[in-house]
Enzyme design. Sequence first.
Site, PDB file in Angstrom:
ATOM      1  N   ARG A  40     -20.263 -45.041  27.768  1.00  0.00           N
ATOM      2  CA  ARG A  40     -19.238 -45.172  29.042  1.00  0.00           C
ATOM      3  C   ARG A  40     -19.448 -46.586  29.396  1.00  0.00           C
ATOM      4  O   ARG A  40     -20.175 -46.967  30.499  1.00  0.00           O
ATOM      5  CB  ARG A  40     -19.646 -44.258  30.111  1.00  0.00           C
ATOM      6  CG  ARG A  40     -18.876 -44.417  31.541  1.00  0.00           C
ATOM      7  CD  ARG A  40     -19.027 -43.294  32.340  1.00  0.00           C
ATOM      8  NE  ARG A  40     -18.311 -43.493  33.636  1.00  0.00           N
ATOM      9  CZ  ARG A  40     -18.609 -44.258  34.573  1.00  0.00           C
ATOM     10  NH1 ARG A  40     -19.631 -44.771  34.507  1.00  0.00           N
ATOM     11  NH2 ARG A  40     -17.717 -44.244  35.610  1.00  0.00           N
ATOM     12  N   SER A 112     -13.536 -33.621  32.531  1.00  0.00           N
ATOM     13  CA  SER A 112     -14.438 -33.605  33.942  1.00  0.00           C
ATOM     14  C   SER A 112     -13.379 -32.557  34.797  1.00  0.00           C
ATOM     15  O   SER A 112     -12.221 -32.249  34.459  1.00  0.00           O
ATOM     16  CB  SER A 112     -14.121 -34.908  34.438  1.00  0.00           C
ATOM     17  OG  SER A 112     -14.560 -35.932  33.580  1.00  0.00           O
ATOM     18  N   LYS A 141     -20.760 -43.966  39.819  1.00  0.00           N
ATOM     19  CA  LYS A 141     -19.225 -44.051  39.563  1.00  0.00           C
ATOM     20  C   LYS A 141     -18.469 -44.524  40.808  1.00  0.00           C
ATOM     21  O   LYS A 141     -18.215 -43.831  41.922  1.00  0.00           O
ATOM     22  CB  LYS A 141     -18.662 -42.642  39.184  1.00  0.00           C
ATOM     23  CG  LYS A 141     -17.417 -42.471  38.961  1.00  0.00           C
ATOM     24  CD  LYS A 141     -16.991 -41.031  38.239  1.00  0.00           C
ATOM     25  CE  LYS A 141     -15.591 -40.723  38.576  1.00  0.00           C
ATOM     26  NZ  LYS A 141     -14.650 -41.590  37.564  1.00  0.00           N
TER      27      LYS A 141
HETATM   28  N1  LIG Z   1     -17.923 -39.417  32.135  1.00  0.00           N
HETATM   29  C1  LIG Z   1     -18.137 -38.174  32.506  1.00  0.00           C
HETATM   30  N2  LIG Z   1     -18.972 -37.597  31.746  1.00  0.00           N
HETATM   31  C2  LIG Z   1     -19.241 -36.264  32.342  1.00  0.00           C
HETATM   32  C3  LIG Z   1     -20.072 -35.227  31.474  1.00  0.00           C
HETATM   33  F1  LIG Z   1     -19.365 -34.011  31.171  1.00  0.00           F
HETATM   34  F2  LIG Z   1     -20.252 -35.827  30.015  1.00  0.00           F
HETATM   35  F3  LIG Z   1     -21.101 -35.358  31.947  1.00  0.00           F
HETATM   36  N3  LIG Z   1     -18.544 -35.612  33.220  1.00  0.00           N
HETATM   37  C4  LIG Z   1     -17.697 -36.323  34.214  1.00  0.00           C
HETATM   38  C5  LIG Z   1     -17.394 -37.724  33.646  1.00  0.00           C
HETATM   39  C6  LIG Z   1     -16.462 -38.420  34.530  1.00  0.00           C
HETATM   40  O1  LIG Z   1     -15.620 -38.604  33.795  1.00  0.00           O
HETATM   41  P1  LIG Z   1     -14.218 -39.425  34.383  1.00  0.00           P
HETATM   42  O2  LIG Z   1     -13.551 -38.424  35.256  1.00  0.00           O
HETATM   43  O3  LIG Z   1     -13.181 -39.463  33.231  1.00  0.00           O
HETATM   44  O4  LIG Z   1     -14.569 -40.672  35.074  1.00  0.00           O
HETATM   45  P2  LIG Z   1     -15.036 -41.885  34.065  1.00  0.00           P
HETATM   46  O5  LIG Z   1     -14.329 -41.851  33.095  1.00  0.00           O
HETATM   47  O6  LIG Z   1     -15.157 -42.841  35.165  1.00  0.00           O
HETATM   48  O7  LIG Z   1     -16.673 -41.413  33.669  1.00  0.00           O
END
Ligand SMILES: Nc1nc(C(F)(F)F)ncc1COP(=O)(O)OP(=O)(O)O
Length: 214
Positions: A40, A112, A141
Amino acid sequence: MLVRESLQVYFIMGSNNCRGEPLQVVEQALKGGITMFQFREKGSGAKTGKEKHSLAIKLKQLCNHYGVPFIVNDDVDLAVDIGADGVHVGQDDEPLASVKQRCPKSFIIGVSATNSTEAVQAFQAGADYIGAGPVFPTSTKQDAKLPIGLAGLEEINRLTGETPVTAIGGIHTDNAADAIKAGADGVSVISAISQAESPQQAAQLLNKLTAKKR
Ligand SMILES: Nc1nc(C(F)(F)F)ncc1COP(=O)(O)OP(=O)(O)O
Ligand SMILES: [Mg+2]
């Protein structure tokens, strides 16, 4: 390995989340027993373009060496281009249906959910797993929604049937077991491992705390 089992200790990291050298931090975490890794690379100081691409390939190779699935956050093109094992998308990212069309059938696709409505939609749309949270307050985040708490996590687990669910948001060694008790199949962490004195020991402890009684 089943997606459900791979969710046990799901480490998420970008180069800007860790104190040390990213490859060393991830290798320590792999040695410590993380069961899935999400690349990420976003937020202030994150790499872009060729730098991001080449770091992704190196981290993927490391995960492949340890037999741990390598998932890419948001960037579906990068995931497909480098032959990742899957991709994770949020509510404001590319819709699941369109991601499914563009990815190999073998891809693990995670979505998510910050509430039960989103979780049921993801379940019905065929997500391979759901990231439920943020369960607790998080500073990692920047645009995180309000925490759903253990009660919100329990509700999502209750409503999503057999879809594997991982708990994310403010998860550390002191609350990981609570998330499993609330019905999650695993926990997802960033700083609990990436900012740890020893990422290997942090991963080992989280692995112990989340092991399901057989
Ligand atoms: N990256 C993530 N991974 C998970 C996981 F299930 F893998 F634990 N859950 C939730 C998020 C959050 O994802 P998102 O809402 O797109 O925000 P960002 O792109 O800023 O991470
Ligand atoms: Mg996203």
